[in-house]
Motif scaffolding. Sequence first.
Motif: not given
Length: 119
Positions: A25-30, A75-84
């Motif tokens: 599992x991969x977490x991306x927050x940038x 293999x999984x990944x979540x990317x936390x994104x800012x809007x817009x």
Amino acid sequence: MGRRFSSLADEEFNRLFTEFKFTAYRLEALQRYDVSYEQDEFARFLSGESRGEFPGIAEWIDGTVAKAVAAGKILSRVHVVELPMSDYVRFECAWAYEHTVEAGEDVRILPRAAAKSCV
């Protein structure tokens, strides 16, 4: 603080996704990652060109994602994104993630506002 990785070709980083037994599992927050292997593709994206080959992530897909999926691993990944979304996140969603999802990686996008409401 942990080690900083700057390339999917980094052996120590790649081992995290090749030597696991069941699920990685991969977490991306940038909102932007500054890595050399995708600079040309990102520039093409910004200039409005159509998506073509993406040699910067070919090794990741062929050498890591495809092999893990073929072995029955997840293999999984979540990317936390800012809007817009930033230009870079839009690029990842439109170009990079499309390739990795086609290879079998499960990629999820989570808007930051939704992530905050979960806690």
